[in-house]
Design an enzyme around this catalytic site. Sequence first.
Site, PDB file in Angstrom:
ATOM      1  N   ALA A  71       0.808  -1.222   0.000  1.00 36.22           N
ATOM      2  CA  ALA A  71       0.000   0.000   0.000  1.00 36.22           C
ATOM      3  C   ALA A  71       0.842   1.273   0.000  1.00 36.22           C
ATOM      4  O   ALA A  71       0.430   2.300  -0.540  1.00 36.22           O
ATOM      5  CB  ALA A  71      -0.944  -0.012   1.202  1.00 36.22           C
ATOM      6  N   ARG A  82      -2.321   0.563   7.761  1.00 31.79           N
ATOM      7  CA  ARG A  82      -1.970   0.481   9.175  1.00 31.79           C
ATOM      8  C   ARG A  82      -1.370   1.738   9.785  1.00 31.79           C
ATOM      9  O   ARG A  82      -1.056   1.744  10.964  1.00 31.79           O
ATOM     10  CB  ARG A  82      -1.013  -0.703   9.397  1.00 31.79           C
ATOM     11  CG  ARG A  82      -1.727  -2.019   9.229  1.00 31.79           C
ATOM     12  CD  ARG A  82      -0.816  -3.211   9.350  1.00 31.79           C
ATOM     13  NE  ARG A  82      -1.612  -4.437   9.388  1.00 31.79           N
ATOM     14  CZ  ARG A  82      -2.177  -4.994   8.327  1.00 31.79           C
ATOM     15  NH1 ARG A  82      -2.010  -4.457   7.141  1.00 31.79           N
ATOM     16  NH2 ARG A  82      -2.906  -6.085   8.442  1.00 31.79           N
ATOM     17  N   ILE A 127      -4.709  -3.231  -5.094  1.00 31.62           N
ATOM     18  CA  ILE A 127      -5.864  -3.560  -5.939  1.00 31.62           C
ATOM     19  C   ILE A 127      -6.234  -2.402  -6.856  1.00 31.62           C
ATOM     20  O   ILE A 127      -7.270  -2.430  -7.504  1.00 31.62           O
ATOM     21  CB  ILE A 127      -7.086  -3.947  -5.073  1.00 31.62           C
ATOM     22  CG1 ILE A 127      -7.473  -2.805  -4.122  1.00 31.62           C
ATOM     23  CG2 ILE A 127      -6.795  -5.232  -4.291  1.00 31.62           C
ATOM     24  CD1 ILE A 127      -8.755  -3.060  -3.324  1.00 31.62           C
ATOM     25  N   ASP A 128      -5.376  -1.372  -6.918  1.00 33.34           N
ATOM     26  CA  ASP A 128      -5.742  -0.117  -7.591  1.00 33.34           C
ATOM     27  C   ASP A 128      -5.408  -0.067  -9.080  1.00 33.34           C
ATOM     28  O   ASP A 128      -5.833   0.846  -9.788  1.00 33.34           O
ATOM     29  CB  ASP A 128      -5.094   1.079  -6.891  1.00 33.34           C
ATOM     30  CG  ASP A 128      -3.597   0.892  -6.653  1.00 33.34           C
ATOM     31  OD1 ASP A 128      -2.889   0.441  -7.581  1.00 33.34           O
ATOM     32  OD2 ASP A 128      -3.130   1.192  -5.541  1.00 33.34           O
ATOM     33  N   HIS A 146      -3.954  -9.688  -4.490  1.00 31.94           N
ATOM     34  CA  HIS A 146      -5.239  -9.435  -3.834  1.00 31.94           C
ATOM     35  C   HIS A 146      -6.321  -8.986  -4.811  1.00 31.94           C
ATOM     36  O   HIS A 146      -7.349  -8.447  -4.402  1.00 31.94           O
ATOM     37  CB  HIS A 146      -5.060  -8.403  -2.717  1.00 31.94           C
ATOM     38  CG  HIS A 146      -4.164  -8.887  -1.621  1.00 31.94           C
ATOM     39  ND1 HIS A 146      -3.510  -8.029  -0.742  1.00 31.94           N
ATOM     40  CD2 HIS A 146      -3.800 -10.145  -1.261  1.00 31.94           C
ATOM     41  CE1 HIS A 146      -2.790  -8.746   0.105  1.00 31.94           C
ATOM     42  NE2 HIS A 146      -2.941 -10.030  -0.192  1.00 31.94           N
TER      43      HIS A 146
END
Length: 254
Positions: free
Chosen positions: A33, A45, A115-116, A131
Site C-alpha cells: 500500500a 496500518r 488492488i488499484d 489481492h
Amino acid sequence: MHDNVFDDKTLSALNRLKNAIEKSTRIAVLTGAGVSVPSGIPDFRSATGLYSTSVGKYRAEDVISHDFFMTHPDDFYAFYKNKMCYPSANPNAMHSLLARLEKAGKISAIVTQNIDGLHQKAGSERVLELHGSIWRNRCERCGKAFSLDYVLQSKGTPHCDCGGIIKPDVVLYGENLDGKVLRDSVRAISSADLFMVIGTSLVVYPAAGLVDYFYGDEIALINKSATHIDSRADIVLNEDCALVAKWLDENLNL
C-alpha cells in the site's frame, strides 16, 4: 533532485541500490500500500490509514471480510466504494520507475498487494495481483463481468440482471489467494537476482512469506517504517518511495 534531500547514510544506500539495479537482469518486485500513498490512496496500518476508520459499529478490518460481504452487503459496499476505490488516482514516480525498468528488460515481475491497477496504468505489463483488482467485477450467480463504473454508480449493493450480487475481484479476509498468481509469484521471486520490497510492512500473509523464496544476490527494502526483515535486507531505505524513485530515475544509467 538535489542529493542534499538525503543524508549521507541514505545516499550510500541509494547508490548501492542504483548499482544493484544496473547489474541485475531479473528483478522481482513486491509492492504494498505504501507505493500508492503518494498517489493519494491511504494505506492500511498508519495512524490515518484505512484501519483507523469504521462503518458505524463495525471496524474497517471486519468490513473487508468475506463473511461481512455475505451478511451485510450494503454496509460493505458503502465502505468499499468510499474508502477503497480511487478510479481517478494516477501513478506516481515509483510506479513510473518500475514501468521504465520493465521496459529496459530489468524486471521479470511485479508482485503487488495493491488492488488499484496503478502499475498497469503506469505501463507495467508483468504484474501479478495477489489481492485482485477493483477494475474487475463479476456476478456471483452467473459470472457476468461488470465495469468499476457500473459498481460505483449503482445504489447500494450492485446487482446483475439475473438478480445475483456483483462482487469485486478483490481478495477479502477469509478468502484464498488465486493459486496460479501465488505460484507465478513464487517462481518469479525464486529465480530473481535482486528482490525489491517496496511500501509494505510485511505483516499480511501469505504475501509476507514470499521473502523466504528469494535465493538471489540482494534484497532491497524501501518502506517508510521499519519491518521485521530489515536485518535480513542488504539495502534498507526507510524513506518515501516516490522520493527514492525520483532519485533513481535521475541517476540510473540505463
